[in-house]
Structure formats: C-alpha cells, structure tokens
Design a protein around this motif. Sequence first.
Motif, short mmCIF file in Angstrom:
data_model
loop_
_atom_site.label_atom_id
_atom_site.label_comp_id
_atom_site.label_asym_id
_atom_site.label_seq_id
_atom_site.Cartn_x
_atom_site.Cartn_y
_atom_site.Cartn_z
N PHE A 259 -9.63 6.63 -17.34
CA PHE A 259 -8.54 7.42 -16.51
C PHE A 259 -8.93 7.20 -15.06
O PHE A 259 -7.91 6.99 -14.27
N SER B 70 -3.73 2.22 -9.78
CA SER B 70 -2.32 2.79 -9.62
C SER B 70 -2.14 2.94 -7.93
O SER B 70 -1.24 2.70 -7.37
N VAL C 90 -0.60 9.50 -13.42
CA VAL C 90 -1.67 9.22 -14.26
C VAL C 90 -2.34 10.33 -14.72
O VAL C 90 -2.66 10.55 -16.05
N ALA D 253 -0.94 5.20 -18.72
CA ALA D 253 -1.86 6.16 -18.78
C ALA D 253 -2.11 6.98 -20.09
O ALA D 253 -3.20 6.86 -20.76
N MET E 125 -7.55 3.49 -14.20
CA MET E 125 -6.21 3.56 -13.97
C MET E 125 -5.49 4.36 -12.58
O MET E 125 -4.83 3.81 -12.04
N THR F 205 -2.51 11.32 -18.98
CA THR F 205 -3.57 11.53 -19.84
C THR F 205 -3.59 12.80 -20.40
O THR F 205 -4.25 13.14 -21.46
#
Length: 306
Positions: free
Chosen positions: A50, A57, A30, A168, A53, A34
């Motif tokens: 962010f 996850s 992730v 991501a 996510m 990002t």
Amino acid sequence: MTKVIEADRGFQVWWHLTRPHTLTASFAPVFLGTAIAATISQHDINFLLFFAMLMASMLIQAATNMFNEYYDYKLGLDNENSVGIGGTIVRHGVAPKTIMMIALSFYGIALLLGIYICAASSWWLAVVGLICMLIGYLYTGGPIPIAYTPFGELVSGAVMGMGIVLIAFFIQTGTVTWEAVLLSIPSMILVGGIMLANNIRDIVGDTEGGRKTMAILVGRERAITILSLFFIVSYLWIIGLIIIDDISEWGLLIVLSLPMPLKAITVFRAHKAPKDVMPAMKYTAQTNTFFVFLLGVGLLVGHFLS
C-alpha cells in the motif's frame, strides 16, 4: 537567521513545483482501491505494498507536474504572471534542465518502487506502470501533448482516477472485479474534473498558446456546466450503487463533501480572472479528495459493522 529564511524559501519553491494540491489525485485513488480490496474482496491488506503504491503514484504525479512546468515554459505558455504554476523557472530562475532532471529522478524512484510491487504481486504490472509513466510524460511532452487536446480530462481521469484505483486493488487481490471497476468510476470522473477546472481557469492563455482543450472547444460557460455534470454524476453513481444494494448505506458519507463542488461552481460562475478563480481549483481538488476518501471510509465502516 538569514540562512534559515533563505532555506525556508528554497523549500517552498521546490514544494510549489510539485503542485501539492494535485497530489491528492494520486493519494485518494490508492486509498480507495485498497479499501475496496479490504471490503468487497475481503483480502488482508499488505501495508508495505500500500505505501509503496502510494509513494510511487505521488512521485509520478509530481513528475508529471514538473514535465508540465518544463514544456509550458519551453512553448512560451508560462510567464512570471501565470497562476497555478510552480513558478520555479519564470519566477525563481531555476534552470529548466534542473526541473527535467528532478522529474526524471522521481520517475527513477517510482520505477524502483514499481519493481518491488511487481515482485510482490505480478510482473504484468510492469507493463501497466510503464504505460502510465509514458502517458504522464506525453501529457505535456512529445509532438502532440495530450493536455493541448480535448482528451486531457479523459486520459488523466482514466489513468490517475480509475487506473490507480484498479492497480491498488490488484496488488492486494491479484485480480480486477466488476465491483472494483464500478466503484472506481467516480474517481475517474472527479480526477478529470480537476483537469477540466484547470483548463477553465486557463482558457484565455491556452487559446493564445494554440491549445485545443475541451474548455476552449465548448466555451467557458458550457465547460462549467460540464464540470457541474461531472460532480452530479459522481454523487448519483454512488447513490445508485447503494439503491441496488451493491454497497452499504455508509457510502452516503460522500454527501459530507457536497459543499466543495457547490463552492467550486459558485466561484467559476462569479469570476473569470485566473487569479480570482483559484479557490475554485482548490475546491475541485478537495471534492476529489474528500469524496473518494469518504467513499473508502464508508466501505470500510459498512464492512466492519455488517
């Protein structure tokens, strides 16, 4: 005082159930996805997306670990002497159905987070997210668990490594680029390496349990060699991208993580007993974490200094 100790032990039981050393396999991708969005595509980062996510996850990874615990117990693969497991069922007497309910609850929370992510980006992600959740369940559940086949490393790497990086990246940019795909490949390989290390450790028990993992099919020594190649290819891949000027030299920060894979292979070569090779599991997981994190940091530093 006794109640405090019991509560602490209770927390530790549930914490071990999530198998925290594996959660980096969801955190690091992730962060990398990002970072790629912030540098290669130069998009402003939506930090709410962010963190949503990231949490989704990690919940899916923790739930997958719980499914593993549940089905391995049901199939008779786990006992109180098994290493690398949460042990809540065989050691602490937690009811299997409780484990399943917690895992499904985690999936439920991840689903709610997914709805928010889709509403803020694209509803096509709902399909992708549901497929990832289904794969997480089928990894150790269903009629033919993926983890019991030679494809566990490939599937886990593709979903938890490359898939999470690209999702991501997508929720920040609204697209997927070749640059993002290329930069996600080491993450895919290293997440697969975590699963391969796990299978090398469990090769005796898995053989007795009827599994047909890659480690079983190729043999322990060849499996260790394959794990070594996973590490080598990951580092050479990023060096290659630097050479062709696809990313800056700051990507070489990944070399700071080199002691981890070297220690992992050394331990695997020196020991065979599952308990003795547990440090190799830790070093393999740390390789993924530090490599991917340092790559993301290198991309960010190279971008802001350019």
